[in-house]
Motif scaffolding. Structure first.
Motif, mmCIF file in Angstrom:
data_model
loop_
_atom_site.group_PDB
_atom_site.id
_atom_site.type_symbol
_atom_site.label_atom_id
_atom_site.label_comp_id
_atom_site.label_asym_id
_atom_site.label_seq_id
_atom_site.Cartn_x
_atom_site.Cartn_y
_atom_site.Cartn_z
ATOM 1 N N ASP A 263 0.833 -1.202 0.000
ATOM 2 C CA ASP A 263 0.000 0.000 0.000
ATOM 3 C C ASP A 263 0.874 1.261 0.000
ATOM 4 O O ASP A 263 0.566 2.257 -0.664
ATOM 5 C CB ASP A 263 -0.950 0.010 1.205
ATOM 6 N N VAL A 264 1.984 1.196 0.748
ATOM 7 C CA VAL A 264 2.905 2.341 0.813
ATOM 8 C C VAL A 264 3.639 2.493 -0.522
ATOM 9 O O VAL A 264 3.846 3.612 -1.006
ATOM 10 C CB VAL A 264 3.906 2.180 1.981
ATOM 11 N N VAL A 265 4.026 1.363 -1.128
ATOM 12 C CA VAL A 265 4.683 1.403 -2.435
ATOM 13 C C VAL A 265 3.792 2.128 -3.444
ATOM 14 O O VAL A 265 4.227 3.035 -4.159
ATOM 15 C CB VAL A 265 4.997 -0.031 -2.939
ATOM 16 N N GLU A 266 2.512 1.732 -3.483
ATOM 17 C CA GLU A 266 1.543 2.344 -4.413
ATOM 18 C C GLU A 266 1.355 3.828 -4.105
ATOM 19 O O GLU A 266 1.324 4.666 -5.011
ATOM 20 C CB GLU A 266 0.188 1.631 -4.283
ATOM 21 N N ALA A 267 1.218 4.129 -2.806
ATOM 22 C CA ALA A 267 0.939 5.512 -2.399
ATOM 23 C C ALA A 267 2.095 6.445 -2.769
ATOM 24 O O ALA A 267 1.885 7.531 -3.315
ATOM 25 C CB ALA A 267 0.669 5.571 -0.891
#
Length: 298
Positions: A263-267
């Protein structure tokens, strides 16, 4: 030199010597480059090839001089640190790896004459101390014009420093100068629908040399070092796509023990600025702002 019958192993336990600290590991350098530098097939190939060739030559005719060029956050400083790590086991903490930052070491343009003398003495002193010295000149685009040419005698095949084989030294220049040429080639390649790996060094080497030579804020403006062809290779660092930025994010998350946080990678990937406006192919800051953005989204 070893004295008497002192063995190399014993000598190195009782002496500070660059011969003892110099432990090049080309295989580990290659592994590190290919595993931890993203989107830079040209830099990976050139650095591993040139460093390997240089170190295998017991009597090089002149030093290895690599000039790294490309936009901010594309991996130039990272690769220079890797080089120090795999030659001396540590980069900036080794007494034989010397880093110069113009805003810190050469801040006043009107003192160029003084800086030239100081830089010449510093390099000569360190070569006398250690023939395998590594000199890293960061932010070359902020270097006062005319200063770096004081190195010209050290980079050619004729100079001798107190019987030291100064030709075994390594010089790295790091700069954003030339980024327009590199980014233009990368953009045209992308717009043509070609794979990034299809970009060849032949398309860039002379173009970077010309761009840097004619740029009055490159640190190498009208430089004899370029005129005399004393730079072994100009090393292009290509602009990074969202895919490469997300690989940077994932790698840094893993270092923090949070490998699974997709989720952090995408964000973070979605929060970066991309250029040009039409297409948004490349991150405008490379991976430079990734740590701060991870802190925000984590």
């Amino acid at each position: 030199m070893l004295s008497g019958n002192c063995s190399p192993k014993l000598y190195c336990t009782i002496s500070d010597s660059c011969d003892c600290d110099f432990k090049p590991n080309i295989r580990d350098l290659e592994w590190d480059l290919y595993k931890n530098v993203y989107g830079q097939h040209l830099a990976q190939d050139i650095v591993s090839e040139e460093v390997g060739r240089f170190l295998h030559n017991k009597s090089p005719s002149q030093p290895l001089v690599l000039s790294f060029h490309g936009s901010s956050g594309t991996g130039k400083t990272l690769v220079s640190s890797m080089l120090g790590n795999h030659l001396y086991g540590s980069a900036m903490s080794s007494p034989y790896v010397h880093q110069f930052v113009p805003t810190l070491h050469f801040p006043l343009p009107h003192r160029v004459k003084q800086y030239r003398e100081e830089l010449k003495d510093w390099v000569q002193g360190n070569l006398t101390e250690c023939a395998r010295s590594v000199f890293i000149f960061d932010e070359m685009e902020k270097m006062p014009p005319g200063l770096i040419d004081v190195l010209e005698p050290f980079l050619g095949p004729s100079h001798v420093v107190f019987r030291t084989n100064y030709r075994k030294a390594i010089y790295l220049f790091i700069s954003t100068a030339g980024e327009e040429v590199i980014n233009k080639v990368a953009l045209e390649n992308r717009q043509a629908g070609r794979e990034r790996e299809e970009i060849k060094l032949d398309n860039l080497q002379e173009a970077i040399a010309q761009a840097v030579y004619n740029n009055n804020t490159s640190g190498l403006f009208k430089s004899n070092i370029i005129q005399q062809k004393l730079i072994t290779r100009f090393v292009p660092f290509l602009p990074l796509s969202r895919y490469h930025v997300e690989r940077c994010v994932h790698s840094q998350l893993c270092q923090r023990g949070s490998c699974s946080r997709n989720d952090v990678v995408e964000a973070v990937g979605g929060d970066m600025n991309y250029t040009p406006a039409k297409g948004k192919y490349f991150s405008s800051t490379g991976c430079k702002t990734v740590p701060a953005k991870i802190n925000f989204f984590l």
